[in-house]
Design a protein around this motif. Structure first.
Motif, PDB file in Angstrom:
ATOM      1  N   GLU A  27      -1.152   6.903   1.279  1.00 35.79           N
ATOM      2  CA  GLU A  27      -2.523   6.379   1.360  1.00 35.79           C
ATOM      3  C   GLU A  27      -2.724   5.669   2.710  1.00 35.79           C
ATOM      4  O   GLU A  27      -3.748   5.816   3.367  1.00 35.79           O
ATOM      5  CB  GLU A  27      -2.741   5.393   0.202  1.00 35.79           C
ATOM      6  N   ARG A  28      -1.697   4.913   3.120  1.00 35.08           N
ATOM      7  CA  ARG A  28      -1.764   4.193   4.403  1.00 35.08           C
ATOM      8  C   ARG A  28      -1.886   5.187   5.556  1.00 35.08           C
ATOM      9  O   ARG A  28      -2.732   5.021   6.451  1.00 35.08           O
ATOM     10  CB  ARG A  28      -0.489   3.348   4.557  1.00 35.08           C
ATOM     11  N   ALA A  29      -1.076   6.247   5.531  1.00 33.31           N
ATOM     12  CA  ALA A  29      -1.097   7.241   6.618  1.00 33.31           C
ATOM     13  C   ALA A  29      -2.460   7.932   6.678  1.00 33.31           C
ATOM     14  O   ALA A  29      -3.014   8.153   7.768  1.00 33.31           O
ATOM     15  CB  ALA A  29       0.016   8.252   6.421  1.00 33.31           C
ATOM     16  N   ALA A  30      -3.022   8.272   5.505  1.00 32.12           N
ATOM     17  CA  ALA A  30      -4.330   8.947   5.472  1.00 32.12           C
ATOM     18  C   ALA A  30      -5.424   8.011   5.989  1.00 32.12           C
ATOM     19  O   ALA A  30      -6.323   8.435   6.738  1.00 32.12           O
ATOM     20  CB  ALA A  30      -4.639   9.407   4.051  1.00 32.12           C
ATOM     21  N   LEU A  31      -5.347   6.749   5.602  1.00 31.07           N
ATOM     22  CA  LEU A  31      -6.335   5.754   6.042  1.00 31.07           C
ATOM     23  C   LEU A  31      -6.286   5.595   7.567  1.00 31.07           C
ATOM     24  O   LEU A  31      -7.326   5.595   8.242  1.00 31.07           O
ATOM     25  CB  LEU A  31      -6.026   4.426   5.350  1.00 31.07           C
ATOM     26  N   MET A  68       0.855  -1.205   0.000  1.00 32.01           N
ATOM     27  CA  MET A  68       0.000   0.000   0.000  1.00 32.01           C
ATOM     28  C   MET A  68       0.887   1.251   0.000  1.00 32.01           C
ATOM     29  O   MET A  68       1.890   1.302   0.724  1.00 32.01           O
ATOM     30  CB  MET A  68      -0.923  -0.007   1.230  1.00 32.01           C
ATOM     31  N   ASP A  69       0.484   2.225  -0.797  1.00 32.76           N
ATOM     32  CA  ASP A  69       1.218   3.494  -0.859  1.00 32.76           C
ATOM     33  C   ASP A  69       1.306   4.107   0.540  1.00 32.76           C
ATOM     34  O   ASP A  69       0.287   4.199   1.247  1.00 32.76           O
ATOM     35  CB  ASP A  69       0.464   4.432  -1.816  1.00 32.76           C
TER      36      ASP A  69
END
Ligand SMILES: O=C(O)C[C@H]1C=CC(=O)O1
Length: 100
Positions: free
Chosen positions: A21-25, A17-18
């Protein structure tokens, strides 16, 4: 009258996972979780030591409300859940407390 449930959530994020993207999720997951904790419907959340998993207790009005909360978790697509309905234990000292 609220019903209590123990919910174990095991998380499996795709290793590729990018990172952004992971941090935002994870930020959305934390905000969503804390909103329900503040409401009183998610009174306990504990990390399972050594695992990317948590053990949580929910106090909800119905199965449908628990479903709504769990379904709305941003991490829901990446989780496996084990749900255990709870009942009061007859040895719980809280049940012996005198009425205020
Ligand atoms: O880290 C976890 O256990 C997954 C998840 C559940 C609530 C939250 O904030 O993160």
């Amino acid at each position: 009258m609220s019903q209590h449930f123990a919910v174990r959530m095991d998380v499996a994020l795709p290793p590729d996972m990018d990172p952004a993207e992971r941090a935002a999720l994870l930020a959305r997951e934390k905000a969503y979780s804390q909103q329900w904790q503040r409401s009183g419907h998610w009174p306990h959340i504990w990390r399972c030591v050594g695992e990317y998993a948590n053990l949580s207790v929910f106090a909800v009005e119905s199965n449908a409300q628990l479903h709504e909360i769990l379904w709305g978790l941003p991490l829901f697509p990446y989780m496996t859940m084990t749900i255990t309905p709870l009942a009061a234990h007859p040895s719980d000292i809280a049940l012996d407390a005198p009425a205020p």
